[in-house]
Write a protein that holds these residues in place. Structure first.
Motif, mmCIF file in Angstrom:
data_model
loop_
_atom_site.group_PDB
_atom_site.id
_atom_site.type_symbol
_atom_site.label_atom_id
_atom_site.label_comp_id
_atom_site.label_asym_id
_atom_site.label_seq_id
_atom_site.Cartn_x
_atom_site.Cartn_y
_atom_site.Cartn_z
ATOM 1 N N ARG A 48 -2.322 10.536 -8.117
ATOM 2 C CA ARG A 48 -2.761 10.155 -6.773
ATOM 3 C C ARG A 48 -2.712 8.648 -6.544
ATOM 4 N NH1 ARG A 48 -6.317 14.533 -7.972
ATOM 5 N NH2 ARG A 48 -7.800 13.099 -8.930
ATOM 6 N N GLU A 49 -2.875 7.875 -7.624
ATOM 7 C CA GLU A 49 -2.851 6.423 -7.484
ATOM 8 C C GLU A 49 -2.407 5.799 -8.799
ATOM 9 O OE1 GLU A 49 -6.778 4.925 -6.709
ATOM 10 O OE2 GLU A 49 -7.665 5.950 -8.408
ATOM 11 N N GLU A 58 1.482 12.841 -5.843
ATOM 12 C CA GLU A 58 0.626 12.731 -4.653
ATOM 13 C C GLU A 58 0.181 11.284 -4.464
ATOM 14 O OE1 GLU A 58 -2.467 15.675 -5.073
ATOM 15 O OE2 GLU A 58 -1.012 17.210 -5.671
ATOM 16 N N LEU A 59 1.050 10.365 -4.876
ATOM 17 C CA LEU A 59 0.698 8.945 -4.823
ATOM 18 C C LEU A 59 0.529 8.480 -3.374
ATOM 19 C CD1 LEU A 59 3.203 7.553 -7.483
ATOM 20 C CD2 LEU A 59 0.704 7.588 -7.703
ATOM 21 N N SER A 60 -0.661 7.983 -3.077
ATOM 22 C CA SER A 60 -0.884 7.373 -1.764
ATOM 23 C C SER A 60 -1.104 5.873 -1.914
ATOM 24 C CB SER A 60 -2.086 8.018 -1.065
ATOM 25 O OG SER A 60 -3.248 7.862 -1.847
ATOM 26 N N THR A 61 -1.474 5.435 -3.128
ATOM 27 C CA THR A 61 -1.802 4.026 -3.351
ATOM 28 C C THR A 61 -1.222 3.518 -4.666
ATOM 29 O OG1 THR A 61 -3.931 4.465 -2.285
ATOM 30 C CG2 THR A 61 -3.698 2.352 -3.421
ATOM 31 N N LEU A 62 -0.470 2.429 -4.597
ATOM 32 C CA LEU A 62 -0.121 1.661 -5.797
ATOM 33 C C LEU A 62 -0.936 0.381 -5.701
ATOM 34 C CD1 LEU A 62 3.800 1.899 -5.993
ATOM 35 C CD2 LEU A 62 2.107 3.604 -6.643
ATOM 36 N N HIS A 63 -1.997 0.285 -6.494
ATOM 37 C CA HIS A 63 -2.887 -0.863 -6.376
ATOM 38 C C HIS A 63 -2.173 -2.158 -6.755
ATOM 39 C CE1 HIS A 63 -6.543 1.345 -5.475
ATOM 40 N NE2 HIS A 63 -6.228 2.224 -6.415
ATOM 41 N N PRO A 64 -2.562 -3.278 -6.138
ATOM 42 C CA PRO A 64 -2.002 -4.573 -6.550
ATOM 43 C C PRO A 64 -2.154 -4.753 -8.056
ATOM 44 C CG PRO A 64 -3.325 -4.845 -4.569
ATOM 45 C CD PRO A 64 -3.528 -3.417 -5.025
ATOM 46 N N GLY A 65 -1.076 -5.167 -8.699
ATOM 47 C CA GLY A 65 -1.123 -5.375 -10.146
ATOM 48 C C GLY A 65 -0.733 -4.159 -10.963
ATOM 49 N N SER A 66 -0.582 -2.998 -10.323
ATOM 50 C CA SER A 66 -0.342 -1.771 -11.102
ATOM 51 C C SER A 66 1.029 -1.740 -11.772
ATOM 52 C CB SER A 66 -0.531 -0.532 -10.227
ATOM 53 O OG SER A 66 0.322 -0.559 -9.104
ATOM 54 N N ALA A 99 1.926 -4.459 -4.911
ATOM 55 C CA ALA A 99 2.258 -3.845 -6.204
ATOM 56 C C ALA A 99 3.693 -4.155 -6.619
ATOM 57 C CB ALA A 99 2.045 -2.341 -6.145
ATOM 58 N N MET A 100 4.586 -4.284 -5.631
ATOM 59 C CA MET A 100 6.014 -4.468 -5.925
ATOM 60 C C MET A 100 6.405 -5.933 -6.125
ATOM 61 S SD MET A 100 7.247 -1.256 -5.478
ATOM 62 C CE MET A 100 8.896 -1.170 -4.825
ATOM 63 N N SER A 103 11.606 -9.911 -3.996
ATOM 64 C CA SER A 103 11.509 -10.349 -5.394
ATOM 65 C C SER A 103 12.653 -9.810 -6.256
ATOM 66 C CB SER A 103 10.158 -9.952 -6.000
ATOM 67 O OG SER A 103 10.020 -8.551 -6.075
ATOM 68 N N PHE A 104 13.254 -8.666 -5.848
ATOM 69 C CA PHE A 104 14.373 -8.110 -6.630
ATOM 70 C C PHE A 104 15.627 -7.906 -5.777
ATOM 71 C CE2 PHE A 104 11.220 -4.878 -5.445
ATOM 72 C CZ PHE A 104 11.959 -4.018 -4.646
ATOM 73 N N GLY A 105 15.670 -8.538 -4.618
ATOM 74 C CA GLY A 105 16.772 -8.331 -3.680
ATOM 75 C C GLY A 105 18.136 -8.729 -4.205
#
Length: 364
Positions: free
Chosen positions: A166-167, A188-196, A220-221, A247-249
């Motif tokens: 979920r996260e 069911e990912l709704s959130t990728l927390h900053p730093g994850s 997060a990205m 950042s990865f473009g």
């Protein structure tokens, strides 16, 4: 991948020359299984096993697929220290206990797909310092403990597709600094927390399609540096913000943004994206494309099932079509005189487009 093949053969031969083995001991082929190459390959696929058999230290590959094993007792692999590849798909495993793979310091491939695993206990992957490929797809994992992958300092590919995550929280991937391919589609990912994702900044392939993210996870990205392939299709995301891929473009070649209900890109959404070859935008609600999207490197573009507004804002797209003879399907929804026409057939010859190097703020 460990010892040269000749060494393995010699080891296997030596194991047999040490004298007759006691029946059922690791020196013999386990009952019901097939063995090859002096016990180097032990195949026990679909033979009705209820527990993990003991195998020789000479064994390099152990295939236990499609048996009803239920769990992995502590010490199950204590005598299997030579294993390089372990196959446990479809074994009705429900959880991975701490120290489950203790002693498998040479293991490179671990397949745990299509089980019923709902929890992975801290310390489950201890000792797996050589593990490179870990397949956990098709399980029921809802969360990942902080540092669960930290022993896996050589992990290259992690398959987590089709679970129930979920996260993602910071520290989840601590220690797995060499991870390059991360597959998390169909969760069911709704959130990728900053730093994850900070611990895996060298990711090259990141699959996040078929999840529940309604906003682009910019924070997060932002530490990712070298993503070459990003899939976000089938997330309910209406917009993509400025600098989303910056950042990865320079490295991103494949981007999937299909089937999202996507309505708009911020004008600077594609800032820094200079290498994209394949861009998938079909089945959205897009009317225009942002000025930051450069078409120069694109060889594969999908546009169908969007309500395109065929005005001068799409002139760069039309020019690209003319210059490459690429004609992706895309139908105009407006203005009225263009409605129903293919984007490729609309005339935009009257549109004046300033050169790309014009001063900032110049409008098409």
């Amino acid at each position: 991948l460990g010892m040269p093949r000749l060494s393995w053969l010699l080891l296997g031969t030596c194991a047999l020359l040490l004298g007759p083995a006691v029946r059922g001991s690791p020196g013999q082929c386990p009952s019901l299984c097939h063995c090859h190459g002096d016990l180097q390959h032990v195949i026990c696929d679909s033979v009705g096993l209820k527990k993990i058999p003991r195998v020789s230290e000479a064994t390099r590959l152990l295939n236990l697929q499609r048996n009803n094993l239920g769990g992995i007792p502590t010490g199950a692999f204590a005598e299997s220290k030579g294993l390089i590849s372990l196959h446990m798909q479809h074994c009705q495993l429900r959880e991975i206990n701490s120290q489950a793979f203790k002693g498998l310091k040479k293991l490179v491939y671990l397949y745990l797909s299509n089980n019923q695993i709902s929890s992975i206990k801290p310390g489950a992957f201890d000792d797996l310092t050589e593990l490179t490929y870990l397949h956990l797809d098709g399980n029921q994992i809802t969360e990942l403990a902080k540092g669960i992958f930290s022993p896996l300092v050589n992990l290259f590919t992690l398959q987590l597709n089709d679970n129930r995550l979920r996260e993602l929280r910071p520290g989840t991937f601590a220690g797995a600094k060499d991870l390059r391919w991360l597959h998390m589609s169909g969760n069911e990912l709704s959130t990728l927390h900053p730093g994850s994702l900070d611990d895996v900044e060298n990711l090259a392939v990141l699959h996040l399609d078929r999840n529940k993210m309604s906003t682009y996870p910019s924070a997060a990205m932002s530490k990712l540096r070298v993503v070459e392939e990003l899939t976000l299709g089938r997330n309910p995301m209406r917009s993509v913000p400025d600098n989303a891929f910056q950042s990865f473009g320079r490295y991103m070649e494949k981007l999937y943004l299909d089937n999202m209900g996507l309505e708009r890109f911020s004008d600077g959404a594609f800032t820094g994206v200079t290498a994209v070859k394949s861009l998938h935008l079909e089945n959205n609600k897009l009317r225009t494309l942002p000025r930051s999207l450069e078409f120069g490197t694109i060889t594969n573009l999908t546009l169908s099932s969007n309500p395109w507004s065929c005005t001068c804002q799409l002139a760069p797209l039309r020019r690209w079509m003319d210059s490459t003879r690429n004609r992706p399907d895309g139908t105009c929804a407006s203005p009225p005189q263009q409605k129903g026409k293919q984007v490729s057939s609309t005339s935009m010859s009257g549109c004046r487009v300033k050169p790309r190097k014009a001063k900032k703020g110049a409008r098409h």
